[in-house]
Design an enzyme around this catalytic site. Structure first.
Site, PDB file in Angstrom:
ATOM      1  N   ASP A  32     -12.608 -10.296   0.448  1.00 53.99           N
ATOM      2  CA  ASP A  32     -13.829 -10.239   1.109  1.00 53.99           C
ATOM      3  C   ASP A  32     -14.620  -9.095   0.373  1.00 53.99           C
ATOM      4  OD1 ASP A  32     -11.963  -8.682   3.587  1.00 53.99           O
ATOM      5  OD2 ASP A  32     -12.385  -7.968   2.087  1.00 53.99           O
TER       6      ASP A  32
ATOM      7  N   GLU B 253       0.821  -1.328  -0.230  1.00 58.23           N
ATOM      8  CA  GLU B 253      -0.053  -0.026  -0.039  1.00 58.23           C
ATOM      9  C   GLU B 253       1.238   0.904   0.296  1.00 58.23           C
ATOM     10  OE1 GLU B 253      -3.577  -2.092   2.927  1.00 58.23           O
ATOM     11  OE2 GLU B 253      -3.122  -0.558   3.512  1.00 58.23           O
TER      12      GLU B 253
HETATM   13  O1  LIG Z   1      -6.772  -3.890   7.012  1.00 56.40           O
HETATM   14  C1  LIG Z   1      -7.739  -5.043   6.139  1.00 56.40           C
HETATM   15  C2  LIG Z   1      -5.818  -5.118   5.751  1.00 56.40           C
HETATM   16  C3  LIG Z   1      -5.600  -4.049   4.239  1.00 56.40           C
HETATM   17  N1  LIG Z   1      -4.598  -4.600   3.215  1.00 56.40           N
HETATM   18  C4  LIG Z   1      -2.539  -4.903   4.597  1.00 56.40           C
HETATM   19  C5  LIG Z   1      -3.521  -5.719   5.495  1.00 56.40           C
HETATM   20  O2  LIG Z   1      -2.523  -6.372   6.353  1.00 56.40           O
HETATM   21  C6  LIG Z   1      -4.923  -5.883   7.000  1.00 56.40           C
HETATM   22  O3  LIG Z   1      -4.766  -6.327   7.676  1.00 56.40           O
HETATM   23  C7  LIG Z   1      -5.323  -5.857   8.609  1.00 56.40           C
HETATM   24  O4  LIG Z   1      -5.023  -5.118   9.583  1.00 56.40           O
HETATM   25  C8  LIG Z   1      -4.999  -4.607  10.591  1.00 56.40           C
HETATM   26  C9  LIG Z   1      -4.195  -2.776  10.573  1.00 56.40           C
HETATM   27  O5  LIG Z   1      -4.338  -2.326  10.041  1.00 56.40           O
HETATM   28  C10 LIG Z   1      -5.320  -5.538  10.936  1.00 56.40           C
HETATM   29  O6  LIG Z   1      -5.755  -4.888  12.554  1.00 56.40           O
HETATM   30  C11 LIG Z   1      -4.757  -4.836  14.291  1.00 56.40           C
HETATM   31  O7  LIG Z   1      -4.753  -5.902  14.363  1.00 56.40           O
HETATM   32  C12 LIG Z   1      -3.832  -5.710  14.961  1.00 56.40           C
HETATM   33  C13 LIG Z   1      -3.861  -6.981  16.222  1.00 56.40           C
HETATM   34  O8  LIG Z   1      -4.578  -7.600  16.449  1.00 56.40           O
HETATM   35  C14 LIG Z   1      -4.229  -4.733  16.463  1.00 56.40           C
HETATM   36  O9  LIG Z   1      -2.488  -4.847  17.371  1.00 56.40           O
HETATM   37  C15 LIG Z   1      -3.250  -4.822  19.099  1.00 56.40           C
HETATM   38  O10 LIG Z   1      -4.123  -4.233  18.893  1.00 56.40           O
HETATM   39  C16 LIG Z   1      -4.427  -4.687  20.111  1.00 56.40           C
HETATM   40  C17 LIG Z   1      -5.842  -4.155  21.099  1.00 56.40           C
HETATM   41  O11 LIG Z   1      -6.276  -4.034  20.226  1.00 56.40           O
HETATM   42  C18 LIG Z   1      -3.119  -4.437  22.135  1.00 56.40           C
HETATM   43  O12 LIG Z   1      -3.497  -5.065  22.359  1.00 56.40           O
HETATM   44  C19 LIG Z   1      -1.921  -5.292  21.147  1.00 56.40           C
HETATM   45  O13 LIG Z   1      -0.807  -4.435  20.993  1.00 56.40           O
HETATM   46  C20 LIG Z   1      -1.769  -4.674  19.049  1.00 56.40           C
HETATM   47  O14 LIG Z   1      -0.896  -5.102  18.187  1.00 56.40           O
HETATM   48  C21 LIG Z   1      -4.476  -3.674  15.736  1.00 56.40           C
HETATM   49  O15 LIG Z   1      -5.109  -2.888  16.844  1.00 56.40           O
HETATM   50  C22 LIG Z   1      -5.052  -3.531  15.160  1.00 56.40           C
HETATM   51  O16 LIG Z   1      -5.799  -2.451  14.247  1.00 56.40           O
HETATM   52  C23 LIG Z   1      -6.200  -6.625  11.248  1.00 56.40           C
HETATM   53  O17 LIG Z   1      -6.517  -7.564  12.190  1.00 56.40           O
HETATM   54  C24 LIG Z   1      -5.622  -7.090   9.620  1.00 56.40           C
HETATM   55  O18 LIG Z   1      -6.057  -8.025   9.411  1.00 56.40           O
END
Ligand SMILES: OC[C@H]1CNC[C@@H](O)[C@@H]1O[C@@H]1O[C@H](CO)[C@@H](O[C@@H]2O[C@H](CO)[C@@H](O[C@@H]3O[C@H](CO)[C@@H](O)[C@H](O)[C@H]3O)[C@H](O)[C@H]2O)[C@H](O)[C@H]1O
Length: 333
Positions: free
Chosen positions: A252, A139
């Site tokens: 999705d 991205e």
């Molecule tokens: O956003 C959807 C796709 C878009 N393309 C790239 C691809 O990598 C991305 O995947 C999503 O990427 C997202 C980040 O932008 C991920 O979301 C993050 O996922 C992480 C792990 O679960 C989260 O991080 C944790 O958050 C926890 C509390 O909420 C904290 O305790 C952790 O320390 C922190 O790591 C983040 O808040 C959350 O924003 C999604 O699970 C994941 O499915």
């Protein structure tokens, strides 16, 4: 029975797969894993979070591959290890604080480049030939089709992109592995300014003679607004004509308002059908991966309030009409 991966392989593709996010504990959900484990349905996986920079190098030059290796072990145990899509090396999200929150002037283009190259080198070597491919840069283009203004861009301009691919190429060579290097992005799955910018990105890498093997179409779509099969094939053509492979990496189709009705579920099914047909009818499209198959674990509701039901399975693990439509799209060639 309509097994998606078996059907995809029977019709000339390398895989039909699903993301797995061990950070959210999916691996402990027996009912969920009964479906995910079935290698006739899913023949490839991508770690949802645990191979990202924040997880792999939480402190500078301190590496922890253990979380990412959980997905490696699970993919080995379920016949998905030939096509583990490793994700991702350079992205503006999920960066550790030591990268992002440095006093503004402490990074220079040289020191940040060195840190980025070190991360890429040690991460590629750390996971080694367990990876079929790496999303090297993720991205790097914003929705105005401009270079995304990330910390990497601020210090190195667009040149961090070929530098990142060159570092990945050298690391892959150093371990004697054949790992595909991929540029991965969304909203490039149909002809437009962002897709054109991605073509420019590929040419920027190629002009230096640096290795890039393919482009990942994330394919995060909205029901009813999903590009048709011919538009997606046209966009794929703009990359395959440069000798690249294509991958559908994070598919999705979400509903912007809930609950869906039988009519909107039918539309979602045809959105999935058209998308899969685009890959099936593009010889250089190697495989198709959904970004989770179970609404219970989808990233959509926590990112887009009030939206969801984007996956092939409901949260009670029954299949949506979209599942049958995907099977049809795979076999309708
Ligand atoms: O956003 C959807 C796709 C878009 N393309 C790239 C691809 O990598 C991305 O995947 C999503 O990427 C997202 C980040 O932008 C991920 O979301 C993050 O996922 C992480 C792990 O679960 C989260 O991080 C944790 O958050 C926890 C509390 O909420 C904290 O305790 C952790 O320390 C922190 O790591 C983040 O808040 C959350 O924003 C999604 O699970 C994941 O499915």
């Amino acid at each position: 029975a309509p097994f998606l991966h078996s059907a995809a392989v029977a019709h000339g593709k390398a895989w039909f797969g699903s993301e797995l996010d061990t950070f959210s504990g999916e691996q402990y959900d027996q009912a969920f894993m009964t479906v995910w484990n079935d290698s006739r349905i899913f023949g490839s996986t991508t770690p949802g979070n645990t191979m990202k920079w924040e997880f792999v190098e939480p402190q500078q030059n301190t590496f922890n591959f253990s979380q990412g290796m959980q997905t490696v072990a699970l993919s080995k145990a379920t016949g998905k290890d030939a096509h583990l899509r490793c994700h991702n090396l350079v992205w503006h999200e999920e960066l550790p604080s030591w990268v992002v929150y440095q006093p503004y002037d402490s990074w220079t283009n040289i020191t940040l480049a060195a840190a980025m190259i070190n991360h890429i080198t040690k991460t590629v070597r750390g996971f080694g030939s367990n990876c079929y491919s790496w999303d090297v840069v993720n991205e790097a283009i914003d929705d105005n089709a401009q270079w995304r203004n990330t910390i990497f861009y601020q210090y190195m301009g667009k040149y961090y992109i070929p530098i990142a691919f060159a570092a990945a190429q050298a690391a892959v060579k150093s371990i004697g592995a054949d790992i595909k290097l991929v540029y991965n992005d969304y909203n490039i799955e149909f002809p437009g300014a962002k897709q054109q910018k991605a073509v420019e990105l590929v040419q920027l890498i190629k002009q230096y003679g640096i290795k890039i093997d393919g482009v990942g179409f994330e394919s995060h779509f909205v029901f009813g607004e999903t590009p048709g099969a011919s538009a997606q094939m046209q966009a794929m053509q703009s990359f395959t004509s440069l000798g690249l492979n294509m991958y559908q990496t994070e598919l999705d189709v979400r509903f912007p308002s809930l609950p869906p009705t039988p009519a909107t579920l039918a539309q979602q099914a045809s959105d999935y059908y058209n998308t899969i047909q685009a890959c099936m009818k593009t010889p250089a499209c190697q495989g198709m991966t959904v970004w989770d198959f179970d609404d219970a674990y989808s990233w959509v509701p926590s990112t887009f309030a009030g939206q969801g039901d984007a996956c092939l399975y409901w949260a009670n693990l029954t299949r949506k009409p979209a599942y049958e439509a995907v099977y049809q799209a795979i076999t309708d060639v």
